[in-house]
Design an enzyme around this catalytic site. Structure first.
Site, PDB file in Angstrom:
ATOM      1  N   GLY A 109       0.831  -1.197   0.000  1.00  0.00           N
ATOM      2  CA  GLY A 109       0.000   0.000   0.000  1.00  0.00           C
ATOM      3  C   GLY A 109       0.855   1.232   0.000  1.00  0.00           C
ATOM      4  O   GLY A 109       2.057   1.187   0.232  1.00  0.00           O
ATOM      5  N   CYS A 110       0.248   2.367  -0.271  1.00  0.00           N
ATOM      6  CA  CYS A 110       0.967   3.629  -0.391  1.00  0.00           C
ATOM      7  C   CYS A 110       1.698   3.961   0.895  1.00  0.00           C
ATOM      8  O   CYS A 110       1.104   4.007   1.971  1.00  0.00           O
ATOM      9  CB  CYS A 110      -0.012   4.745  -0.726  1.00  0.00           C
ATOM     10  SG  CYS A 110       0.767   6.350  -0.906  1.00  0.00           S
ATOM     11  N   GLY A 111       3.008   4.173   0.771  1.00  0.00           N
ATOM     12  CA  GLY A 111       3.802   4.611   1.909  1.00  0.00           C
ATOM     13  C   GLY A 111       4.281   3.492   2.813  1.00  0.00           C
ATOM     14  O   GLY A 111       5.201   3.681   3.590  1.00  0.00           O
ATOM     15  N   LEU A 112       3.651   2.319   2.739  1.00  0.00           N
ATOM     16  CA  LEU A 112       4.058   1.173   3.562  1.00  0.00           C
ATOM     17  C   LEU A 112       4.225  -0.034   2.654  1.00  0.00           C
ATOM     18  O   LEU A 112       3.582  -1.055   2.818  1.00  0.00           O
ATOM     19  CB  LEU A 112       3.017   0.893   4.656  1.00  0.00           C
ATOM     20  CG  LEU A 112       2.854   1.999   5.695  1.00  0.00           C
ATOM     21  CD1 LEU A 112       1.675   1.681   6.607  1.00  0.00           C
ATOM     22  CD2 LEU A 112       4.114   2.163   6.521  1.00  0.00           C
TER      23      LEU A 112
END
Length: 273
Positions: A109-112
């Site tokens: 997912g975005c950022g992780l």
């Protein structure tokens, strides 16, 4: 690249009781797949500009690559539906990435991206060494205003974030933009590494808030100071303090809030004999 970062589209503006036809310049969002040795690690929506910077910065800030020397070759491939950033890795790094991929439990997912447990979301970070430079408070306070001069996509669209690199005494020497704040920072990191600039020699400047992943990416890049126009989260500050990262927030020309490792910012009084 043939894909353009901005598109002009028609619409209608309703203001003051009237209606007029308009044309607006709007940023594009394009799926970008980042692959390693033929396997997809992440697919993210990004502005289709500086994609090689983005892919390299993402790979480094997420710890997938340790350095550009891990890369055997790289290519960008455009499709009708998006862009592939293809890394082919050295033998040693390829084995490590394959082992990491096998351990993954779910989608990224975005950022992780690419994490396999809740614990990794707040993964331990390296502790940054204290730099041999200090940043005058006046430079830190003006950083976000100076970054505005390096945001052509924002000037066109009013809809993108930026990340800049502030070198003491030199101002903003590099900047990148994207619809995603994480993407803008990854693009900046990739651009610095590709041009041979050590991120430890300056500060990262953001047009966004300071969240956990922005601290993680800045620390992984090795920059010891993070300056942002908006607020930090409490968790981001805890990670910054543990990792030796200076965080200056609400930087908007006339000053800023200083939260962690303040000795790297020189107050105005230090210049007075």
């Amino acid at each position: 690249m043939t894909m353009k970062p901005v598109r002009s589209l028609p619409g209608s503006a309703l203001r003051g009781g009237g209606q007029v036809d308009i044309t607006r310049s709007l940023p594009e969002e394009t799926p970008v797949a980042i692959t390693f040795d033929g396997a997809t690690q992440a697919v993210m929506m990004a502005t289709p500009a500086d994609i090689e910077d983005f892919a390299l910065g993402f790979a480094l800030s997420e710890g997938i690559l340790a350095s550009p020397q891990d890369i055997a070759s790289f290519e960008l491939v455009e499709h009708e539906t998006g862009i592939e950033a293809r890394f082919w890795l050295s033998a040693d790094r390829s084995a490590e990435v394959k082992a990491r991929r096998r351990a993954m439990l779910g989608p990224v997912g975005c950022g992780l991206c690419g994490i396999d447990s809740l614990e990794q979301a707040l993964r331990p970070l390296p502790v940054l060494p204290d730099p041999d430079w200090r940043l005058p408070a006046a430079e830190a306070g003006r950083a976000t205003e100076n970054l505005r001069r390096h945001q052509p996509l924002h000037d066109q669209t009013r809809a993108v974030h930026a990340a800049g690199f502030l070198e003491p005494g030199k101002g903003i020497t590099c900047a990148r933009e994207d619809v995603g704040r994480h993407n803008a920072l990854d693009k900046l990191i990739g651009a610095l590494v590709r041009r041979g600039t050590d991120p430890s020699t300056g500060a990262v400047v953001l047009t966004s808030r300071v969240s956990v992943e922005m601290v993680q990416k800045t620390v992984m890049a090795g920059s010891p100071v993070l300056i942002a126009v908006s607020a930090p989260t409490a968790t981001a500050l805890r990670l910054a303090r543990e990792a030796g990262l200076t965080v200056a927030a609400f930087a908007r020309g006339d000053g800023f809030d200083l939260y962690s490792h303040p000795d790297r910012i020189l107050p105005e009084s230090s210049d007075v004999a």
